[in-house]
Write a protein that holds these residues in place. Sequence first.
Motif, PDB file in Angstrom:
ATOM      1  N   VAL B 269       0.845  -1.189   0.000  1.00 13.90           N
ATOM      2  CA  VAL B 269       0.000   0.000   0.000  1.00 13.90           C
ATOM      3  C   VAL B 269       0.884   1.243   0.000  1.00 13.90           C
ATOM      4  CG1 VAL B 269      -1.789   1.253   1.223  1.00 13.90           C
ATOM      5  CG2 VAL B 269      -1.819  -1.230   1.199  1.00 13.90           C
ATOM      6  N   VAL B 270       0.675   2.116  -0.986  1.00  9.55           N
ATOM      7  CA  VAL B 270       1.432   3.375  -1.042  1.00  9.55           C
ATOM      8  C   VAL B 270       0.414   4.517  -1.121  1.00  9.55           C
ATOM      9  CG1 VAL B 270       3.401   2.338  -2.211  1.00  9.55           C
ATOM     10  CG2 VAL B 270       1.572   3.333  -3.567  1.00  9.55           C
ATOM     11  N   SER B 271       0.868   5.749  -0.802  1.00  8.99           N
ATOM     12  CA  SER B 271      -0.096   6.836  -0.955  1.00  8.99           C
ATOM     13  C   SER B 271      -0.082   7.264  -2.415  1.00  8.99           C
ATOM     14  CB  SER B 271       0.229   7.981  -0.014  1.00  8.99           C
ATOM     15  OG  SER B 271       1.538   8.400  -0.231  1.00  8.99           O
ATOM     16  N   SER B 272      -1.237   7.611  -2.887  1.00  4.68           N
ATOM     17  CA  SER B 272      -1.443   7.818  -4.312  1.00  4.68           C
ATOM     18  C   SER B 272      -0.555   8.935  -4.866  1.00  4.68           C
ATOM     19  CB  SER B 272      -2.909   8.175  -4.541  1.00  4.68           C
ATOM     20  OG  SER B 272      -3.067   8.736  -5.806  1.00  4.68           O
ATOM     21  N   PRO B 273      -0.062   8.793  -6.098  1.00  5.72           N
ATOM     22  CA  PRO B 273       0.738   9.864  -6.701  1.00  5.72           C
ATOM     23  C   PRO B 273      -0.073  11.148  -6.862  1.00  5.72           C
ATOM     24  CG  PRO B 273       0.372   8.050  -8.260  1.00  5.72           C
ATOM     25  CD  PRO B 273      -0.155   7.610  -6.945  1.00  5.72           C
ATOM     26  N   SER B 274      -1.413  11.057  -6.928  1.00  3.87           N
ATOM     27  CA  SER B 274      -2.201  12.285  -7.050  1.00  3.87           C
ATOM     28  C   SER B 274      -2.699  12.747  -5.677  1.00  3.87           C
ATOM     29  CB  SER B 274      -3.361  12.059  -8.011  1.00  3.87           C
ATOM     30  OG  SER B 274      -3.950  10.800  -7.747  1.00  3.87           O
ATOM     31  N   GLN B 275      -2.058  12.292  -4.633  1.00  4.46           N
ATOM     32  CA  GLN B 275      -2.335  12.736  -3.263  1.00  4.46           C
ATOM     33  C   GLN B 275      -3.805  12.591  -2.879  1.00  4.46           C
ATOM     34  OE1 GLN B 275       0.447  13.417  -1.720  1.00  4.46           O
ATOM     35  NE2 GLN B 275       1.592  13.411  -3.631  1.00  4.46           N
ATOM     36  N   ASP B 276      -4.449  11.535  -3.311  1.00  3.70           N
ATOM     37  CA  ASP B 276      -5.836  11.357  -2.893  1.00  3.70           C
ATOM     38  C   ASP B 276      -6.056   9.948  -2.349  1.00  3.70           C
ATOM     39  OD1 ASP B 276      -5.411  10.155  -5.260  1.00  3.70           O
ATOM     40  OD2 ASP B 276      -7.146  10.972  -6.302  1.00  3.70           O
ATOM     41  N   GLY B 277      -5.550   9.704  -1.187  1.00  2.00           N
ATOM     42  CA  GLY B 277      -5.771   8.408  -0.556  1.00  2.00           C
ATOM     43  C   GLY B 277      -4.695   7.394  -0.890  1.00  2.00           C
ATOM     44  N   SER B 278      -4.991   6.156  -0.615  1.00  2.00           N
ATOM     45  CA  SER B 278      -3.993   5.103  -0.773  1.00  2.00           C
ATOM     46  C   SER B 278      -4.250   4.272  -2.020  1.00  2.00           C
ATOM     47  CB  SER B 278      -4.030   4.165   0.436  1.00  2.00           C
ATOM     48  OG  SER B 278      -3.743   4.893   1.597  1.00  2.00           O
ATOM     49  N   GLN B 314      -7.595   1.378  -5.491  1.00  2.00           N
ATOM     50  CA  GLN B 314      -7.246   2.772  -5.245  1.00  2.00           C
ATOM     51  C   GLN B 314      -8.398   3.455  -4.558  1.00  2.00           C
ATOM     52  OE1 GLN B 314      -7.101   4.150  -9.675  1.00  2.00           O
ATOM     53  NE2 GLN B 314      -7.675   5.936  -8.447  1.00  2.00           N
ATOM     54  N   GLN B 315      -8.074   4.467  -3.747  1.00  2.00           N
ATOM     55  CA  GLN B 315      -9.131   5.145  -2.994  1.00  2.00           C
ATOM     56  C   GLN B 315      -9.569   6.443  -3.662  1.00  2.00           C
ATOM     57  OE1 GLN B 315      -7.286   5.345   0.904  1.00  2.00           O
ATOM     58  NE2 GLN B 315      -8.792   3.861   1.656  1.00  2.00           N
ATOM     59  N   GLY B 316      -8.636   7.103  -4.323  1.00  2.00           N
ATOM     60  CA  GLY B 316      -8.926   8.438  -4.851  1.00  2.00           C
ATOM     61  C   GLY B 316      -9.669   8.407  -6.163  1.00  2.00           C
ATOM     62  N   PRO B 317     -10.180   9.562  -6.602  1.00  2.00           N
ATOM     63  CA  PRO B 317     -10.939   9.652  -7.850  1.00  2.00           C
ATOM     64  C   PRO B 317     -10.072   9.773  -9.106  1.00  2.00           C
ATOM     65  CG  PRO B 317     -10.977  11.753  -6.706  1.00  2.00           C
ATOM     66  CD  PRO B 317     -10.192  10.835  -5.838  1.00  2.00           C
ATOM     67  N   ALA B 318      -8.811  10.167  -8.961  1.00  2.00           N
ATOM     68  CA  ALA B 318      -7.993  10.393 -10.153  1.00  2.00           C
ATOM     69  C   ALA B 318      -7.594   9.057 -10.766  1.00  2.00           C
ATOM     70  CB  ALA B 318      -6.747  11.199  -9.790  1.00  2.00           C
ATOM     71  N   SER B 323      -0.395   5.618 -18.831  1.00  2.00           N
ATOM     72  CA  SER B 323       1.001   5.215 -18.726  1.00  2.00           C
ATOM     73  C   SER B 323       1.762   6.105 -17.746  1.00  2.00           C
ATOM     74  CB  SER B 323       1.674   5.198 -20.102  1.00  2.00           C
ATOM     75  OG  SER B 323       1.363   6.362 -20.798  1.00  2.00           O
ATOM     76  N   GLU B 324       1.393   7.398 -17.672  1.00  2.00           N
ATOM     77  CA  GLU B 324       2.066   8.245 -16.669  1.00  2.00           C
ATOM     78  C   GLU B 324       1.692   7.789 -15.260  1.00  2.00           C
ATOM     79  OE1 GLU B 324      -0.055  11.097 -18.875  1.00  2.00           O
ATOM     80  OE2 GLU B 324       1.033   9.593 -20.049  1.00  2.00           O
ATOM     81  N   GLY B 325       0.396   7.527 -15.098  1.00  2.00           N
ATOM     82  CA  GLY B 325      -0.081   7.085 -13.782  1.00  2.00           C
ATOM     83  C   GLY B 325       0.646   5.836 -13.334  1.00  2.00           C
ATOM     84  N   LEU B 326       0.736   4.852 -14.228  1.00  2.00           N
ATOM     85  CA  LEU B 326       1.381   3.597 -13.849  1.00  2.00           C
ATOM     86  C   LEU B 326       2.868   3.805 -13.587  1.00  2.00           C
ATOM     87  CD1 LEU B 326      -0.291   0.873 -16.079  1.00  2.00           C
ATOM     88  CD2 LEU B 326      -0.735   1.424 -13.709  1.00  2.00           C
ATOM     89  N   SER B 327       3.488   4.666 -14.355  1.00  2.00           N
ATOM     90  CA  SER B 327       4.928   4.809 -14.134  1.00  2.00           C
ATOM     91  C   SER B 327       5.192   5.577 -12.851  1.00  2.00           C
ATOM     92  CB  SER B 327       5.619   5.431 -15.354  1.00  2.00           C
ATOM     93  OG  SER B 327       5.660   6.816 -15.239  1.00  2.00           O
ATOM     94  N   ALA B 328       4.319   6.548 -12.514  1.00  2.00           N
ATOM     95  CA  ALA B 328       4.466   7.218 -11.220  1.00  2.00           C
ATOM     96  C   ALA B 328       4.281   6.211 -10.094  1.00  2.00           C
ATOM     97  CB  ALA B 328       3.431   8.339 -11.108  1.00  2.00           C
ATOM     98  N   LEU B 329       3.300   5.325 -10.309  1.00  2.00           N
ATOM     99  CA  LEU B 329       3.020   4.300  -9.304  1.00  2.00           C
ATOM    100  C   LEU B 329       4.206   3.336  -9.159  1.00  2.00           C
ATOM    101  CD1 LEU B 329       0.504   3.970  -7.646  1.00  2.00           C
ATOM    102  CD2 LEU B 329      -0.297   2.267  -9.267  1.00  2.00           C
ATOM    103  N   THR B 330       4.795   3.012 -10.296  1.00  2.00           N
ATOM    104  CA  THR B 330       5.946   2.114 -10.263  1.00  2.00           C
ATOM    105  C   THR B 330       7.063   2.695  -9.414  1.00  2.00           C
ATOM    106  OG1 THR B 330       5.360   1.416 -12.479  1.00  2.00           O
ATOM    107  CG2 THR B 330       7.539   0.817 -11.715  1.00  2.00           C
ATOM    108  N   ASP B 331       7.295   4.013  -9.563  1.00  2.00           N
ATOM    109  CA  ASP B 331       8.345   4.649  -8.760  1.00  2.00           C
ATOM    110  C   ASP B 331       8.040   4.526  -7.272  1.00  2.00           C
ATOM    111  OD1 ASP B 331       9.596   5.286 -11.061  1.00  2.00           O
ATOM    112  OD2 ASP B 331       8.909   7.374 -11.121  1.00  2.00           O
TER     113      ASP B 331
END
Lengths: 369, 409
Positions: B269-278, B314-318, B323-331
């Motif tokens: 569990v990580v906090s979301s790259p768009s800062q909206d939950g986990s 995911q908890q947030g709405p974003a 591909s950007e989302g997944l790569s941010a998540l990968t980091d």
Amino acid sequence: MCKAGVLGNMSERISSSQLVYLMTSFILGSSLVLSSAMIGIDRWAALLLGLGEGLAVARMYTSLAARFPGQTFVSICREVYGSILGKVVALALTLFSFQLGSLVLRNFADYFNITQLSQTPQIAIMITLMVACAYGVKKGPEVIARTSQVFLPATIILIVLSFVLLLPEFSIRNFKPLLDTPIPRLLVDAHGYAAFPFAEIVVFLMVFPLVNKGRQIHASVVSSMLIAGMVLLVATVRNIGVLGDSIERFTYPTDQALRLINIARILTRLEILAAVNFITMGFVKISVCLYASTLGLSELLGARDYRCLVSPVALVMTGVAYSAFTDIAQNIEFAQLAWPIYAPVFQVIIPAATLALAALRMRKRRVLR
Amino acid sequence: MRRTLLIAILSLILVLCQGCWDRQELDTIGIVSAFGIDLAETPGQILVTAQLIRPAASAANQTGGSLSGKGSYWVIRATGSTVFDAIRNLSEVSSRKPFFSHNQVIVIGEELARQGVFPHLDVLLRDEEARPTAWVAVCKGTAAEFINSDGGFQAVSGFGFGQLLENQSSPSKVAAMKLQEFHRSLSSKSRDSVASLFEAFAADRTTKSRTPSASPLDPATPSSDESELTFRLIGTAVFKADRWVGDLNLVEGRGYLWAVGEIRSSLVVVSSPSQDGSVGIEVLASQARIVPIIDADGPRIRIEIATRARLGCQQGPASLATSEGLSALTDLYEKAISDEVTQAISKAKELHSDIFGFGETFRESYPRVWRTLEGDWEEIFERLPVDVSVRAQIKRFGVISDPAYPKQR
């Protein structure tokens, strides 16, 4: 009952391919379960070096067989050493076969006492196997050879199967550090592997005259040693890959490795496969030893048929097996420390002396002519 | 005549020698499903607790549809000066001989684990009846209580705990060890061992708070209300030589499993790259390699982890299904793994226990150098630089792509 000649009648000859089965089973005999190795994860290398030494030594046996076609070691000795000394030397090898048979029987019983049947009296286990062996020997060497034609493929299949079933537990890391054992210790163990099991085929000097095509003996011996060596290598690699350096701790590494088989919690408790291998291959080995010692004795005594002697020799062999050691520690120490020094007297010195003397006499005869 | 005699003798043998010495009749053995070792109250004495299956009761429970463990097993205790002695003394209580071939779990009590387990494992390896494939676990408090605890789904709790440990590959937060592997790493000079760690808690359906019985070490058969207590995995026990010296919590435990490549499946569990939950990342596969390196600065370790995962929740709405989302998540995922591993390493260093087998990798790859390091490995280990490099891929995002929110325009 005793009507045929000392070697039995001609129908009891074995073919050279049967010799391969017989000898491979003989070498695998107890060595699949038992090992004289004292080193840990590098014992596969010792095994290969031991196989090399064994092949070199076996060359002498096949040279003897080629030089004296159709003759047992007893009659070879009579020709080479003369009648009195010849009997002494032949008796030595006969006793060696006898002792080897009793050792294998003892190891067999020890193995079952330790891993399977802890309450059963040792003598009961010994008698059970020995009765089967004596019966087989009475039926003749050809019967034992045929038996090994069934048992050997079964054994090889079981070994490969156990390897496959243990692949989940197998780790290549267990072989590292590769060849870190000091060379002297490696060589000591390599010689240990040569003395047990490879050069033990010296008892086949009593079996070679039965082979119908004498010229193929050398090829048969080499191929059976290579096959047995490869099967042993597979088993050894399996044990090392599964147990790693803890292999030194276990009395019977094969048994311990097979205990770890766990396929979906259904295929478990398969160490009985090791016991099956020991029963079948041990049967062949003990039978060959019993045959060689009985045949040797009957020739020395001038008996007309070895069959009359099978039961008494088997009985004494069982007794010797039972009383040879007081405990398993003595047995293991004997196998690891004494055998590599003691056995070569019969495996190397006696055949080498016989071969050398035979060559010398041959040359003398030529010179005289 | 001879023939008749032979047949007579053979029939006599058949009659006299049937059966064998080592037969184990089902109605004379008590099948042990779990086995606990504790220090007894008398100094120098060992207390063993065995959970014996009651076959008739188990069958009755199953047909009746009841899963309550009551009666399906029987817990007995005995003390002795060695483990084996205590096992033999179990026969003072049990009419049937305890039979160990089906034992699932060996549980070591807290005090005994703290004092060292080498003296007590011997018989479990030496006797041919015990299996090297039994699980080994440590429990806080006494093993005696553990053995007597509730089995949950399984009428016989020993089998329940065996299954539980087997399933640890799914959450992958606690290391689970079988006897063979446990003992091997315990007795290795170049690595230390771990084991699963249990702790008691009162099961939810039990409203009354549990009062410890007057003496859990009392060798008398325990009273039945004790089995309302149940146990859960709380972490990984770390051994130094044969002594239990500390624990890894669940996060550190997973860090350990990442490093040794034993993660099968897990949820990070990580906090979301768009800062909206986990965001939960479900691990699909993971491999690891511990590479020992010796260079001018001395020995160091590189841990290489390669893993594949998918978006689990995911908890947030974003939407992260880009591909950007997944790569941010990968980091973030890579960072989370390397944090967990680092935490586990610093805990192990704090406990002076080389549970990762760093020493072993040096021994395997640089045997000569290892001989010079071996003597003061403990100090070297504490200062050993460890790089963690993680290569992660997040491949998929499941059945839905956008999160379960009203469509954003």
